[in-house]
Each structure stands twice: as C-alpha cells, then as structure tokens.
Write a protein that holds these residues in place. Structure first.
Motif, short mmCIF file in Angstrom:
data_model
loop_
_atom_site.label_atom_id
_atom_site.label_comp_id
_atom_site.label_asym_id
_atom_site.label_seq_id
_atom_site.Cartn_x
_atom_site.Cartn_y
_atom_site.Cartn_z
N VAL A 25 0.61 -1.19 -0.07
CA VAL A 25 0.26 -0.07 -0.15
C VAL A 25 1.14 1.14 -0.17
CG1 VAL A 25 -2.29 -1.12 1.11
CG2 VAL A 25 -0.64 -0.55 2.57
N ASP A 26 0.50 2.52 -0.22
CA ASP A 26 1.67 3.53 -0.22
C ASP A 26 1.69 4.14 1.52
OD1 ASP A 26 -0.92 4.95 0.66
OD2 ASP A 26 -1.94 5.60 -1.05
N LEU A 27 2.15 5.03 1.97
CA LEU A 27 2.56 5.36 2.75
C LEU A 27 1.14 5.91 3.54
CD1 LEU A 27 5.15 5.10 4.57
CD2 LEU A 27 6.11 7.38 3.77
N ASP A 28 0.70 6.67 2.59
CA ASP A 28 -0.44 6.85 3.47
C ASP A 28 -1.15 6.63 4.08
OD1 ASP A 28 0.58 10.03 3.31
OD2 ASP A 28 -0.57 9.98 1.56
N THR A 29 -1.59 5.42 3.82
CA THR A 29 -2.57 4.46 4.12
C THR A 29 -2.17 3.53 5.16
OG1 THR A 29 -3.35 3.83 1.68
CG2 THR A 29 -3.58 2.15 3.34
N ALA A 43 8.89 11.01 7.42
CA ALA A 43 10.38 11.05 7.75
C ALA A 43 11.11 9.81 8.24
CB ALA A 43 10.23 12.46 9.16
N LEU A 44 10.22 8.96 8.89
CA LEU A 44 10.70 8.15 8.99
C LEU A 44 10.58 7.03 8.43
CD1 LEU A 44 7.93 6.58 11.60
CD2 LEU A 44 10.48 7.92 11.94
N ALA A 45 10.19 7.50 7.19
CA ALA A 45 10.75 5.95 5.69
C ALA A 45 12.13 6.94 5.07
CB ALA A 45 9.68 6.58 4.64
N LYS A 46 11.98 8.21 5.21
CA LYS A 46 12.98 8.72 4.71
C LYS A 46 14.59 8.23 5.84
CE LYS A 46 15.26 13.44 2.47
NZ LYS A 46 15.18 14.63 2.77
N ARG A 47 14.42 7.81 6.92
CA ARG A 47 15.47 7.96 7.46
C ARG A 47 15.60 6.20 7.40
NH1 ARG A 47 12.90 11.86 11.25
NH2 ARG A 47 12.63 9.77 11.96
N ASP A 48 14.74 5.52 7.27
CA ASP A 48 14.92 3.97 7.04
C ASP A 48 14.49 3.94 8.47
OD1 ASP A 48 14.75 1.57 5.76
OD2 ASP A 48 16.51 1.36 6.33
N LYS A 53 8.67 -2.57 7.49
CA LYS A 53 9.29 -2.69 5.55
C LYS A 53 8.43 -2.41 5.01
CE LYS A 53 11.28 -5.83 2.66
NZ LYS A 53 11.45 -7.10 1.86
N VAL A 54 9.37 -0.78 4.33
CA VAL A 54 8.54 -0.28 3.28
C VAL A 54 9.56 -0.62 2.08
CG1 VAL A 54 8.41 2.23 2.31
CG2 VAL A 54 8.10 1.48 4.87
N GLN A 55 9.24 -0.11 0.65
CA GLN A 55 9.84 -0.18 -0.44
C GLN A 55 9.70 1.14 -1.36
OE1 GLN A 55 8.12 -3.50 -2.34
NE2 GLN A 55 9.78 -5.10 -1.90
N LEU A 57 10.07 3.25 -4.84
CA LEU A 57 9.65 2.95 -5.76
C LEU A 57 9.60 3.96 -6.88
CD1 LEU A 57 6.74 0.28 -6.25
CD2 LEU A 57 9.44 -0.43 -6.12
N GLY A 58 10.38 4.56 -7.27
CA GLY A 58 10.98 6.08 -7.93
C GLY A 58 10.82 6.96 -7.18
N LYS A 59 9.98 7.76 -6.63
CA LYS A 59 10.05 8.55 -5.60
C LYS A 59 8.47 8.23 -4.78
CE LYS A 59 11.19 12.88 -7.89
NZ LYS A 59 10.66 14.16 -8.49
N ALA A 60 7.95 7.33 -5.08
CA ALA A 60 6.85 6.95 -4.38
C ALA A 60 7.23 5.64 -2.73
CB ALA A 60 6.13 6.31 -5.18
N TYR A 61 7.11 5.85 -2.29
CA TYR A 61 7.15 4.60 -0.97
C TYR A 61 6.14 3.69 -1.02
CZ TYR A 61 10.99 7.75 1.70
OH TYR A 61 12.01 8.13 1.36
N ARG A 62 6.07 2.31 -0.98
CA ARG A 62 4.60 0.93 -0.68
C ARG A 62 5.50 0.83 0.37
NH1 ARG A 62 1.05 2.18 -3.68
NH2 ARG A 62 0.28 -0.12 -3.86
N VAL A 63 4.09 -0.27 1.72
CA VAL A 63 4.53 -0.19 2.63
C VAL A 63 4.08 -2.25 2.12
CG1 VAL A 63 4.04 -0.44 4.84
CG2 VAL A 63 3.83 1.64 4.59
N VAL A 64 5.13 -2.90 2.95
CA VAL A 64 4.77 -4.21 2.68
C VAL A 64 3.46 -4.32 3.57
CG1 VAL A 64 4.88 -6.53 2.97
CG2 VAL A 64 6.83 -4.33 1.58
#
Length: 76
Positions: A25-29, A43-48, A53-55, A57-64
């Motif tokens: 799903v997208d990071l907002d979800t 901010a959390l996703a950017k700092r890993d 788990k977040v992937q 994809l280009g400029k987008a983040y996807r949450v597993v």
C-alpha cells in the motif's frame, strides 16, 4: 459531528479494512493504519526507520502489507 449530521471518519482503520489491503500500500495508507501523521511517516521512511518494511519505487514509498499486519498482530 459535522453540521450536516454525518459522522466524521476516524483516522485509524478497522480490522476488516486492514485484512482487505493489497500486497503493498502507499505510505499514506500505512501511516493511517499505524496512526502516524503524514509528515512523521514520511520522515521515518526517509530515514529508513519506518516500523515495518517499506520499499522505495522511484519517488514513491510502498508499505509491505504482510509486515504491516504482522506489526499490528493481524498476521495470518
């Protein structure tokens, strides 16, 4: 309640909504499911440091979704 009489939707997600999510799903979800604000989640996703788990994809983040459900104690 709003003035028109409708109930405002809560920020969280129900168990049924969570179990119906696709494989990723997208990071907002993901933020909504975890009760995180948009800025904090990004901010959390950017700092890993996102709690599951977040992937990227280009400029987008996807949450597993499997990791998200496991974190919330809803894993199958």
């Amino acid at each position: 309640m709003r003035n028109n009489g409708t109930v405002e939707q809560s920020k969280g997600m129900t168990r049924e909504e969570l179990l119906a999510l696709p494989a990723a799903v997208d990071l907002d979800t993901g933020n909504r499911a975890l009760g995180l604000g948009r800025s904090k989640g990004y901010a959390l996703a950017k700092r890993d440091e996102y709690p599951c788990k977040v992937q990227r994809l280009g400029k987008a983040y996807r949450v597993v979704t499997a990791d998200l459900l496991d974190l919330l104690g809803l894993a199958a």
